[in-house]
Design an enzyme around this catalytic site. Structure first.
Site, PDB file in Angstrom:
ATOM      1  N   GLU A 204       0.865  -1.178   0.000  1.00  0.00           N
ATOM      2  CA  GLU A 204       0.000   0.000   0.000  1.00  0.00           C
ATOM      3  C   GLU A 204       0.900   1.226   0.000  1.00  0.00           C
ATOM      4  O   GLU A 204       1.794   1.333   0.850  1.00  0.00           O
ATOM      5  CB  GLU A 204      -0.914   0.019   1.233  1.00  0.00           C
ATOM      6  CG  GLU A 204      -1.867   1.211   1.218  1.00  0.00           C
ATOM      7  CD  GLU A 204      -2.792   1.272   2.419  1.00  0.00           C
ATOM      8  OE1 GLU A 204      -3.585   2.233   2.489  1.00  0.00           O
ATOM      9  OE2 GLU A 204      -2.723   0.377   3.285  1.00  0.00           O
TER      10      GLU A 204
ATOM     11  N   ARG B  88       5.782 -13.049   9.846  1.00  0.00           N
ATOM     12  CA  ARG B  88       6.530 -11.797   9.777  1.00  0.00           C
ATOM     13  C   ARG B  88       7.665 -11.841  10.793  1.00  0.00           C
ATOM     14  O   ARG B  88       7.502 -12.361  11.897  1.00  0.00           O
ATOM     15  CB  ARG B  88       5.597 -10.624  10.086  1.00  0.00           C
ATOM     16  CG  ARG B  88       6.259  -9.257   9.974  1.00  0.00           C
ATOM     17  CD  ARG B  88       5.224  -8.159  10.098  1.00  0.00           C
ATOM     18  NE  ARG B  88       4.509  -8.198  11.371  1.00  0.00           N
ATOM     19  CZ  ARG B  88       3.534  -7.364  11.688  1.00  0.00           C
ATOM     20  NH1 ARG B  88       3.122  -6.469  10.813  1.00  0.00           N
ATOM     21  NH2 ARG B  88       2.950  -7.446  12.870  1.00  0.00           N
TER      22      ARG B  88
ATOM     23  N   LYS C 211       3.948   0.767  10.317  1.00  0.00           N
ATOM     24  CA  LYS C 211       3.957   2.015   9.532  1.00  0.00           C
ATOM     25  C   LYS C 211       3.354   3.164  10.331  1.00  0.00           C
ATOM     26  O   LYS C 211       3.808   4.304  10.234  1.00  0.00           O
ATOM     27  CB  LYS C 211       3.169   1.823   8.230  1.00  0.00           C
ATOM     28  CG  LYS C 211       3.973   1.245   7.081  1.00  0.00           C
ATOM     29  CD  LYS C 211       3.135   1.298   5.815  1.00  0.00           C
ATOM     30  CE  LYS C 211       3.858   0.652   4.649  1.00  0.00           C
ATOM     31  NZ  LYS C 211       3.019   0.649   3.428  1.00  0.00           N
TER      32      LYS C 211
END
Length: 555
Positions: free
Chosen positions: A34, A258, A268
């Site tokens: 994104e 992850r 983020k």
């Protein structure tokens, strides 16, 4: 004979699919960021995985921007993401955007409405949240759930035409408000946002939610293996539901764990806080875990690849010691960077028996690890800069540097004997005096002496001045996100130290932004993007050894 590396679980899945002839044995992956921020080290792992699998199995990998939220997305982020991927050494087969498919996605939504599987809801966000129920209790149906197909088609068309305000209506899938997976309790498909989109402008005022866009975009592109991180495992049933109900290409989602990194944050949202609140100088601040920040700090792309390959792919999340990444960085830079001399905390060394005004040039090897690196010339004069820590008037027993009566070798030059020092009125040492042994010339030493210490130096007459920025861990604790209170409370106040007047050898005068080198005995450094011939700036990439671990043991 070395053992063949075992396959990770994703490679095992792919090889079984190829063997079964699934999708004609074709492998097509994608990396779908994104564009709402800069990529970080976690994204680098995903990039290496998706592009690496495509390369290994002679497949393709798309770069697809998940640009369905105009509020947070910017062209700046798009361009930076592309630069990061190219810098890591990967090339995408197709550059695509979720916004490319807005019309197709809209038509998909219409199909679901026509099948009685989607409806327009007038409930507020708070009311929808309350309707969801909990993990221990079923949800409740929206009062708008039984609208007719005709009414839903009209209202959805009017939503697109801009007749309603933000939040006034949503489009929801009609699945099961008692489903054990809360994500399947009539999830949102579209919301109204009267925002300017970085690519489509003001053409749209309704935007698909991630869960409605992601799987359908994969299907449109006929992605064979859609690889996500583990937090999306609960989204997989919804991913499959939309594809099955629409009867489109059956892309499959697979999840891997992850890997978080010690002494930093990977969210983020939190990284954006650090930027917006001025805790760092921007997304590319060399202390940030962003790819651009680490690139600016001097981390080589090859170290990211090695790091990703070393940590591997797993099904369980864990936190990886940043020391492993730094090891990969040191390992690469040791083989590839020239050794140069820079004095960070200078004190003057006067060679009292060397002729005033004389200059002698010595040949120095650029990199002993690389036979092709060549040599350079270093000027030697009567007055030199040395590190202040390399002289002690009263030294402990195992101090093998300069102290009265002791001898050391000046790197690539002569052996010198320390005679003493000069102090100012406050007792500060201003000069160290020594005499040199002419017969001890490096490369042609006939003195027969062996000394235990070698120190670096820079000629006062020929030295250039530079600014040096010493970077360290951004946080004081291993996992700031899991500590009590605000994660920003754990920012390391000593994460950056600026040395405004460091002396460097003249060979560094031509250093260009991005050039990497080893400052002998001090660490690996990189010329900063703001460095110019008139103002040279060097960032410390990493120390020669893991000084942080040593300091923690002391504490």
């Amino acid at each position: 004979m070395s053992e063949e590396k075992s396959l990770n679980f994703l490679e095992e899945i792919i090889e079984k699919d190829i063997e079964a002839g699934l999708h004609g044995g074709r492998v097509h992956t994608r990396f779908p960021p994104e564009p709402n921020g800069y990529l970080h080290i976690g994204h680098a792992t995903s990039i290496c995985l998706n592009f690496g699998l495509a390369k290994k199995y002679n497949g393709k990998c798309n770069l697809r921007f998940d640009d369905t939220n105009p509020t947070t997305e910017e062209t700046e982020y798009v361009e930076n993401i592309k630069n990061d991927i190219k810098w890591l050494g990967f090339t995408w087969d197709n550059e695509l955007y979720a916004s490319d498919y807005f019309e197709t996605l809209y038509n998909f939504a219409v199909q679901l409405i026509e099948k009685g599987l989607a409806y327009v809801d007038d409930s507020t966000a708070e009311e929808i949240a309350a309707q969801k129920g909990s993990t221990t209790s079923p949800g409740t149906n929206s009062p708008y759930r039984d609208r007719t197909v005709e009414e839903n088609l009209r209202l959805f068309r009017e939503m697109r035409e801009g007749k309603y305000k933000d939040g006034e209506k949503t489009l929801r899938a009609k699945i099961d408000m008692a489903h054990p997976n809360l994500l399947l309790r009539d999830p949102l498909m579209y919301r109204i946002k009267h925002e300017h989109h970085h690519r489509t402008g003001d053409k749209w005022c309704i935007y698909p939610m991630y869960d409605f866009a992601h799987g359908q975009c994969d299907s449109i592109e006929e992605i064979t293996h859609s690889i996500c991180t583990l937090e999306f495992i609960h989204h997989r049933p919804l991913y499959n539901w939309f594809i099955e109900q629409l009867g489109i290409f059956p892309s499959k989602q697979y999840e891997f764990a992850r890997r978080n990194l010690t002494y930093t944050v990977m969210s983020k949202r939190k990284l954006l806080q650090l930027v917006n609140e001025g805790h760092v100088a921007g997304w590319d601040d060399p202390r940030m875990p962003t790819i651009s920040g680490m690139r600016r700090r001097g981390y080589p792309a090859e170290a990211f690849i090695r790091f990703s390959d070393t940590i591997g792919i797993a099904k369980r999340e864990n936190i990886v010691d940043i020391g492993l990444l730094e090891f990969c960085v040191r390992e690469h830079l040791n083989k590839t960077t020239n050794r140069v001399m820079a004095v960070l905390d200078p004190v003057k060394l006067v060679v009292t028996n060397y002729a005033e005004g004389a200059t002698e040039w010595f040949t120095a090897e650029n990199n002993p690890e690389d036979e092709t690196s060549g040599t350079r010339q270093i000027p030697f004069t009567r007055e030199l800069w040395i590190e202040r820590e390399d002289f002690m008037e009263e030294a402990p027993k195992k101090f093998f540097r300069l102290t009265p009566g002791n001898m050391v070798r000046l790197k690539s030059a002569y052996i010198v004997k320390c005679d003493g020092c000069v102090k100012d009125s406050d007792g500060n040492i201003t000069e160290v005096h020594c005499t040199y042994l002419p017969e001890s010339k490096s490369g042609n030493d006939t003195s027969g002496l062996t000394v235990k210490g070698t120190i670096h130096w820079v000629s006062v007459q020929h030295a250039r001045t530079a600014e040096v920025r010493l970077y360290d861990r951004l946080f004081r604790v291993e996992d700031p996100s899991n500590e009590d209170g605000d994660f920003k409370d754990y920012i390391n106040p000593d994460s950056m130290q600026v040395l405004p007047a460091v002396y460097i050898e003249p060979a560094l005068a031509d250093a260009k932004p991005g050039d990497r080198m080893q400052f002998m005995r001090k660490g690996y450094f990189c010329a900063d993007v703001d460095s110019t011939p008139d103002k040279l700036i060097f960032n410390r990439t990493v120390t020669l050894k893991d000084a942080w671990a040593k300091e923690q043991k002391k504490g």
